[in-house]
Every structure is written in C-alpha cells, then in structure tokens.
Design an enzyme around this catalytic site. Structure first.
Site, mmCIF file in Angstrom:
data_model
loop_
_atom_site.group_PDB
_atom_site.id
_atom_site.type_symbol
_atom_site.label_atom_id
_atom_site.label_comp_id
_atom_site.label_asym_id
_atom_site.label_seq_id
_atom_site.Cartn_x
_atom_site.Cartn_y
_atom_site.Cartn_z
ATOM 1 N N LYS A 151 2.529 76.957 80.956
ATOM 2 C CA LYS A 151 3.143 75.654 80.659
ATOM 3 C C LYS A 151 4.525 75.545 81.270
ATOM 4 O O LYS A 151 4.866 74.538 81.902
ATOM 5 C CB LYS A 151 3.188 75.440 79.148
ATOM 6 C CG LYS A 151 3.907 74.167 78.714
ATOM 7 C CD LYS A 151 5.275 74.454 78.162
ATOM 8 C CE LYS A 151 5.974 73.205 77.645
ATOM 9 N NZ LYS A 151 7.310 73.481 77.087
ATOM 10 N N HIS A 171 2.078 68.267 72.627
ATOM 11 C CA HIS A 171 1.426 66.966 72.487
ATOM 12 C C HIS A 171 0.124 66.909 73.284
ATOM 13 O O HIS A 171 -0.907 66.447 72.786
ATOM 14 C CB HIS A 171 2.369 65.852 72.940
ATOM 15 C CG HIS A 171 3.633 65.775 72.149
ATOM 16 N ND1 HIS A 171 3.676 65.413 70.820
ATOM 17 C CD2 HIS A 171 4.920 66.033 72.504
ATOM 18 C CE1 HIS A 171 4.927 65.448 70.386
ATOM 19 N NE2 HIS A 171 5.698 65.820 71.389
#
Length: 240
Positions: A151, A171
C-alpha cells in the site's frame, strides 16, 4: 423456483466508477517528490490525515530545506524538508518530531533507516531513481524498506510518479469487501492484485480517490449511510 444458494450480487467496477463520478468530484492530490511521498505515507499509517499533516509540518519546521550544505549533499530540493538534517537527528529527536502521528517508535526508525540506506546505496538521499523502474520493479524495491508494504509503495507510485496503480488503504479495503469484489477476509495485497485486473489503468487514480471520498462520507466503517448510497440497489452489503 430454485432453493439453492443464489449468487451474490456485486456491481462491476465500471458501474461503481460511473455512479461515484456522478455523485462526487474527484479530489486533487498535490504531487510530491518520491521520497517526500514515501515519508508522508509512512506517517499516515494507522492515523488520521490531520495527525499525519501535523507531523509533516513539525518535520518541516524543525528540519527546513535550504540549509547550508543541503544542495551539495544531494538532498531533494523539491520539498520543504531537509532529509540530510533529518538523518542527522538523534532517534529521540526524530521520534518527538513525528509523535503526533502515532506509533513514533516504529515510524521514526523506519524513516531514518530509509534515509540512511539511500545515502549508502545511492550516494544521496533521493528516490528519483524510481523513475527508471517499471511499476513491478518499483513496488518490489520499495517493499524491501523497513515499514513499507504494498500500500505504501503503491501510494508513492500513484501520487508522486503518477503511475497507473491503485493503492489499497483502509477505505478501499472495506469497500472492496462490502461490494463482494473479493472474499470477506481478503488481504490488502489480494485486493490490490484483484483491482489491478479489473480497473483500467487509466481509471485507477480516479477510482482510488473516489473510493476514499465514498468511504469517508457514506460507506463508513460503522453505521454506513446505505439509504443515501448511489450503489445501494446493487450492493451485497457484505458484513454490514
């Protein structure tokens, strides 16, 4: 009528992109130098944007760019922070500077280790050499740094290098599971791979930014506002 299990409904990524584009504007994201983006993303781990930004401002105030010797030493002149000065800080000083972002005892050593490694391997404190790597090479390289996962690496490529990758933050992870794009307990890395296959490269930045806005405004972690959601007719609401 069949009494067997029915297939889980799930809107396609093109449907989601279209519906969210009609509902939300695509937020802008300032472009930073690769090293600046890496440190900013490390600071963002497990904290709020507000606390991340406060830690970033503290670094900029305590170790401002433009100090004597910085340019000769090869520190990036693109951002507000002198990474040479940060590298020269004591562990306690660096921890104190980023404390507001949380997990300072992990983030400060990770930042220092990255700066120290770049100085040793590249000869100057920069990640500009990422430009010469493919997306796969850059992800593989960045994830060898302490505290850097897929990420974080994807954020550097997406936001700094404007590469067609889709970072999976909290999210994106939550929404991908709720929409049944992936199994309910799929990892962030699995979701990253899945979305890389289903979202067109030209749409990955837009999808990422829209999913973040969607996750912050409607598809909340607790008490999602399903009655206001443009995806409600097709959403399987996994885990809701």
């Amino acid at each position: 009528m069949s009494s067997g299990p029915q297939p889980t409904r799930s809107p396609g990524t093109d449907v989601v992109l279209g519906r969210l584009s009609e509902r939300f504007p695509v937020p802008d994201k300032p472009r930073l130098a690769p090293l600046d983006e890496l440190v900013l993303t490390i600071l963002s781990q497990s904290t709020t944007d507000e606390n991340r930004d406060r830690a970033w401002r503290t670094l900029a105030a305590r170790y401002p760019a433009g100090e004597v010797g910085e340019e000769a030493d090869g520190a990036s002149a693109a951002g507000p922070i002198s990474w040479e000065s940060v590298l020269g800080a004591t562990p306690a000083e660096l921890e104190d500077a980023v404390r507001v972002a949380g997990l300072a005892n992990q983030k400060a050593p990770a930042i220092h280790a990255a700066l120290e490694r770049l100085r040793a391997e590249v000869g100057r404190i920069t990640l500009d050499h990422l430009e010469e790597m493919s997306d796969e090479e850059a992800i593989a390289y960045l994830t060898t740094f302490r505290g850097v996962g897929v990420k974080t690496a994807a954020c550097v490529l997406c936001f700094s290098l404007r590469r067609p990758v889709l970072p999976v933050d909290t999210h994106v992870l939550r929404i991908a599971r709720r929409l049944a794009w992936v199994p309910p307990r799929a990892s962030a890395d699995l979701i990253y791979t899945a979305l890389s296959r289903t979202v067109a490269p030209s749409e990955r930045f837009r999808m990422h930014m829209l999913l973040i806005t969607f996750g912050r405004s409607l598809c909340l972690a607790r008490a999602p506002r399903c009655g206001e959601c443009p995806l409600e007719p097709e959403c399987p609401k996994v885990g809701v």
